[in-house]
Write a protein that holds these residues in place. Structure first.
Motif, PDB file in Angstrom:
ATOM      1  N   LEU A 804     -51.723  -0.548  26.793  1.00 48.81           N
ATOM      2  CA  LEU A 804     -52.052   0.438  27.891  1.00 48.81           C
ATOM      3  C   LEU A 804     -50.642   1.170  28.414  1.00 48.81           C
ATOM      4  N   LEU A 805     -49.548   0.420  28.359  1.00 44.69           N
ATOM      5  CA  LEU A 805     -48.311   1.120  28.919  1.00 44.69           C
ATOM      6  C   LEU A 805     -48.065   2.373  27.549  1.00 44.69           C
ATOM      7  N   ILE A 806     -48.388   2.039  26.508  1.00 45.97           N
ATOM      8  CA  ILE A 806     -47.987   2.746  25.380  1.00 45.97           C
ATOM      9  C   ILE A 806     -48.841   4.215  25.533  1.00 45.97           C
ATOM     10  N   ALA A 807     -50.173   3.791  26.109  1.00 50.28           N
ATOM     11  CA  ALA A 807     -51.084   5.018  26.232  1.00 50.28           C
ATOM     12  C   ALA A 807     -50.694   6.022  27.273  1.00 50.28           C
ATOM     13  N   VAL A 808     -50.172   4.961  28.533  1.00 48.72           N
ATOM     14  CA  VAL A 808     -49.719   5.849  29.683  1.00 48.72           C
ATOM     15  C   VAL A 808     -48.482   6.766  29.006  1.00 48.72           C
ATOM     16  N   GLU A 809     -47.638   6.020  28.424  1.00 48.03           N
ATOM     17  CA  GLU A 809     -46.367   6.971  27.756  1.00 48.03           C
ATOM     18  C   GLU A 809     -46.899   8.032  27.099  1.00 48.03           C
ATOM     19  N   SER A 810     -47.971   7.930  26.159  1.00 49.99           N
ATOM     20  CA  SER A 810     -48.178   9.040  25.360  1.00 49.99           C
ATOM     21  C   SER A 810     -49.035  10.126  26.143  1.00 49.99           C
ATOM     22  N   GLU A 811     -49.363  10.063  27.398  1.00 51.51           N
ATOM     23  CA  GLU A 811     -50.124  10.907  28.154  1.00 51.51           C
ATOM     24  C   GLU A 811     -48.624  11.500  29.067  1.00 51.51           C
ATOM     25  N   LEU A 812     -47.774  10.710  29.456  1.00 43.72           N
ATOM     26  CA  LEU A 812     -46.798  11.224  30.516  1.00 43.72           C
ATOM     27  C   LEU A 812     -45.687  11.929  29.626  1.00 43.72           C
TER      28      LEU A 812
END
Length: 911
Positions: A804-812
């Protein structure tokens, strides 16, 4: 025993013979012999003549004295003047009593003449005959009595007239003193009120946390409530003076309702009440009359309903009583579920300074003037006002009013593709449910209702199975057992429908709290109670991707406001104001509108400045030291070439006499304090035309602050973000900058938080990102941040959290990169510099002030830096100021001081 036979008034002008004749008739009736009778009449007449000679008011009282063995005549000679007995009476009468006084005012002497030694018979008829002979007046006596009465009446009238003139003069003096007192009190109260309302309005447009916003919002609304009390007192004074007038203008009733919602909605929310509108579908929306006074009555009745209701609902309804092509008579009703009133309490309503009982004012407050004013306004509108109430069961206040019918009525026509929608209304409040169903029916929707979440799910599932599924569901948020959001989630997670209806949330509560719950729910839009036909129509249209016609109410108001601003851009205005806070407030409003403003501290300075350089208009305060606004306006008008210069009074005095006085002094119009921004720019645009209007390029530069030139940013819905800050682009840019600076290292912060000893630290870090992402309109980032927060809170496996952190980073990451490439700073241009060009001394003073604020750790340094950023061009440039501003935004005052010292060192200025 004395038998009273009456009296003879001895008026001047009445012949003595008439008096003597009455006494002869008396003596003959009492069987005096001829000699006695003559002597009796003659002696008495001579005494009467003496009295009349010495006194203007005298009389003879006549009576019979009846003793056991005799009857006698008693005469009492009465006079205002002293009576001198020269022995005349004693020559004939048997007994003469000495002169005496009656209550210290009248002198009298009493005489007695015995008729016989044997008692004669005195029947009632005989006594009445004697009495008639004495009291029957001759023509001369009647005339004299009338003349005497007339003279007495004339004296009384003259005395009363003099007393009335004195009282009238005293009343006029007192009324003038009261008017002056009210005018002065109005000014003295409204001046600080202007600052409180204006500054709190500006504060609410800044970046505040929830607690701060709550405090400032309450200050703002309390100030407006206090202003309402002041206006009640002034309106009552106008009514007493007969100077209350009504306007007759075109208006939309929806605009009145919008204003009413703004004033009452939050109060009802705080009381836990639902505010509802139940409007007659046949009522025309475009009316001709006085919208301000209609709104005043509804606001007063609505405020009272909220004040006296602890739970339940407030329903404001309308009903058409009479209607023709050009006229309509409407009955309005404000119904509550509050404490109610007894019949005795109801009888006291609509009286000045009176409430239901003495404890009402102590417990609930108020002036007791509101209903009196409402009654007068209603009567002026051709209607009446009354109430129905029952103790502990609530009250309903009714009033009627007549209006003209506007020519252009709003048309609520739905496109063919969304006509005849099947709609389900879900609301636990029966009144709200039925009102909304009726409203949807007026828009040609096929609407039914459900009273709770479980019934809603059952209705939706059954309709879907019967191939008659709902197209739209209007779902109330706050419901018992299962709220609206939970109902939608359960329907989505547990039921497979052939067609999922579009969901629209309905709430009487905080819209932004609801938004926080809607992070993972697909919905079409949000409707805020109370709901009107226009708000329902607009929300449905926009939610389904249809444009609202340009004549839309909100669009029309916005267009008018923008027209005023566009018209005034570049206008050169002289602001004449002695109050520092009012100066600052007006400068903020005017500079935002692109108006070039020069300040004068008093009237004398204003007269000098209008002769030094040209202005397109003057905003003139009234009460100022050295020279007031009236005198200054007259002085300007007397100058050569200034007869046409627009001069607009800015006054806290709103009595009709004050406005008339401003007009007589040569002012074109007036703007009331506290300042209503729309009213201010509307009035200015009416009279002021810039001699050098800004061209399109300058206008674009100035409009950046109003949100017209924001760059597109990857991953962010700018419109949604601007909605969150009510269109304040300056604040929105600031939020974007803070987001860029604070969240660019989110991954590192999150990993550090997971290593922390505090177990909830990582959850809070993800929660913060979710919140700020939602605020700026980064919805996709908000959703994945919410999933990360939940995973941390549920203590999911590290692999899930890392994914989920990777998903956040990809959006951020693309958002941060786009923010870095975007110009989020408000550019300072030569055009802006025209607003407030600084001399070297002024620059030195502002830099010195900023330095002192930073040393004192005073948060006013934020505004001081903003002020410098807006006006500083030249020696120091603006690059250093941006660094200082960034440090101040983070409240790193030590760094800001260091940067300021470096910036000043580049110049020849010493602070």
């Amino acid at each position: 025993m004395i038998i009273d036979l009456g009296g003879i008034q001895l008026f001047h002008g009445i012949p003595i013979g008439d008096i003597s004749h009455k006494l002869l008739m008396l003596s003959d009736s009492l069987q005096f012999d001829s000699i006695d009778s003559t002597r009796f009449a003659t002696t008495s007449s001579e005494m009467a003549q003496l009295l009349r000679r010495d006194s203007s008011s005298c009389s003879i009282s006549v009576g019979l004295s009846t003793e056991i063995n005799y009857v006698g005549v008693v005469l009492q000679f009465v006079s205002e003047s002293p009576i001198i007995d020269n022995g005349l009476l004693g020559k004939y009468f048997d007994v003469v009593k000495p002169v005496q006084f009656i209550e210290g005012k009248h002198n009298y002497v009493e005489v007695f003449k015995r008729l016989s030694n044997q008692k004669i018979k005195l029947p009632d008829a005989f006594i009445n005959m004697l009495r008639l002979g004495i009291t029957q007046q001759s023509r001369e006596e009647l005339m004299m009595e009338i003349q005497a009465s007339n003279k007495k009446l004339e004296k009384t009238v003259l005395a009363r007239t003099q007393e009335l003139n004195v009282a009238l003069e005293s009343a006029q003096t007192a009324n003038e003193a009261k008017s002056n007192f009210l005018a002065n009190m109005s000014h003295e109260i409204r001046t600080p009120m202007n600052a409180i309302i204006g500054m709190s309005h500006l504060a609410l447009d800044t970046d505040l946390d929830r607690k701060q916003r709550n405090y400032i919002d309450k200050v703002h609304r309390s100030a407006e409530a206090l202003l309402g009390i002041i206006n009640d007192i002034l309106d009552f004074s106008k009514i007493e003076a007969g100077k209350m007038n009504l306007e007759s203008i075109d208006f939309l009733f929806d605009d009145v309702l919008d204003h009413l919602t703004n004033l009452l909605g939050l109060k009802a929310l705080e009381q836990g009440l639902e505010l509802l509108y139940d409007l007659d579908p046949d009522m025309p929306s475009a009316l001709i009359g006085d919208p301000l006074r209609l709104g005043q009555i509804l606001t007063n009745l609505g405020n009272n309903a909220i004040k006296f209701t602890e739970g339940g609902e407030i329903i404001i309804s309308t009903r058409v009583l009479e209607s023709s092509q050009n006229q309509v008579k409407i009955e309005f009703a404000v119904k509550d579920t509050g404490i109610g009133m007894t019949s005795e309490q109801s009888d006291k309503l609509f009286q000045s300074f009176s409430q239901a009982d003495g404890s009402t004012t102590r417990k609930y407050g108020g002036t007791g003037l509101g209903l009196t004013i409402a009654k007068k306004l209603t009567e002026m509108m051709g209607g009446e006002i009354w109430s129905e109430s029952e103790i502990d069961k609530g009250s309903t206040f009714y009033f009627s009013a007549e209006f003209g019918v506007g020519v252009e009525q709003p048309i609520y026509e739905l496109p063919d593709e969304i006509d005849l929608f099947n709609v389900l209304v879900v609301d636990d409040n029966a009144s709200a449910r039925e009102i909304l169903i009726t409203l949807l029916g007026s828009l040609k929707f096929n609407a039914t209702g459900a009273s709770n979440g479980a019934d809603a799910i059952s209705s939706i599932v059954n309709a879907d199975q019967n191939k008659q599924g709902f197209d739209l569901v209007l779902m109330d948020w706050k419901m018992p057992a299962m709220n609206g959001v939970e109902t939608i989630q359960r329907l989505r997670d547990n039921y497979s429908l052939s067609k999922m209806p579009a969901m629209m949330l309905v709430t009487a509560y905080n819209k932004y709290e609801l938004l926080d719950e809607l992070t993972d729910i697909e919905y079409k839009g949000i409707l805020s109670k109370p709901i009107s036909a226009s708000s329902l129509f607009d929300t449905i249209m926009t939610s389904f991707g249809h444009k609202i016609a340009a004549s839309s109410r909100s669009n029309m108001r916005e267009e008018h406001y923008r027209e005023y601003i566009t018209h005034l851009r570049g206008a050169k205005i002289l602001l004449v104001e002695d109050n520092d806070i009012n100066q600052e407030l007006a400068l903020v409003f005017l500079s935002k509108a692109g108006v070039i403003t020069t300040v004068a501290e008093n009237g004398a300075e204003a007269v000098e400045k209008v002769q030094q350089k040209p202005f397109d208009g003057v905003l003139m305060d009234i009460q100022m030291p050295i020279m007031d606004g009236y005198t200054a306006a007259q002085a300007i008008r007397n100058l050569n070439g200034f007869a046409e210069l627009p001069i607009i009074a800015m006054t806290a005095n709103v009595m009709a006499s004050d406005i008339e006085k401003a007009q007589k002094a040569g002012m074109n119009d007036h703007i009331s304090k506290p300042i209503n921004i729309v009213e201010m720019f509307s009035t200015m645009a009416k009279w002021i035309t810039p001699s050098e209007p800004l061209d399109s390029n300058e206008e674009n530069l100035l409009s950046e602050e109003n949100g017209e030139s924001l760059p597109e940013i990857t991953g962010i819905d700018i419109n949604a973000g601007l909605d969150r800050v009510q269109g304040d682009q300056k604040l929105y840019r600031k939020l974007l900058r803070k987001f860029r600076d604070s969240e660019q290292n989110f991954v590192e912060k999150f990993n550090d938080a997971r290593q922390s000893d505090e177990p909830k630290f990582a959850t809070r870090t993800a929660h913060t990102l979710k919140g700020v992402a939602g605020t700026i309109g980064a919805r996709a980032l908000q959703n994945v941040a919410a999933e990360l927060e939940k995973a941390c809170d549920d203590q999911k496996a590290d692999s899930i959290v890392q994914m989920l952190l990777i998903a956040v980073e990809s959006e951020l990451t693309p958002i941060i990169e786009s923010l870095r490439l975007s110009d989020l700073d408000l550019r300072s241009t030569d055009t802006t510099a025209k607003f407030r060009q600084l001399s070297k001394d002024e620059l030195k003073e502002k830099l010195k002030m900023l330095h002192e604020l930073l040393i004192d750790n005073n948060t006013e340094a934020v505004h001081a830096v903003e002020d410098l950023e807006q006006c500083l061009q030249g020696p120091a440039g603006t690059t250093d100021l941006k660094q200082i501003s960034s440090a101040v935004d983070k409240y790193d005052f030590d760094s800001a001081i260091e940067l300021l010292n470096k910036m000043v060192a580049k110049t020849d200025i010493k602070i």
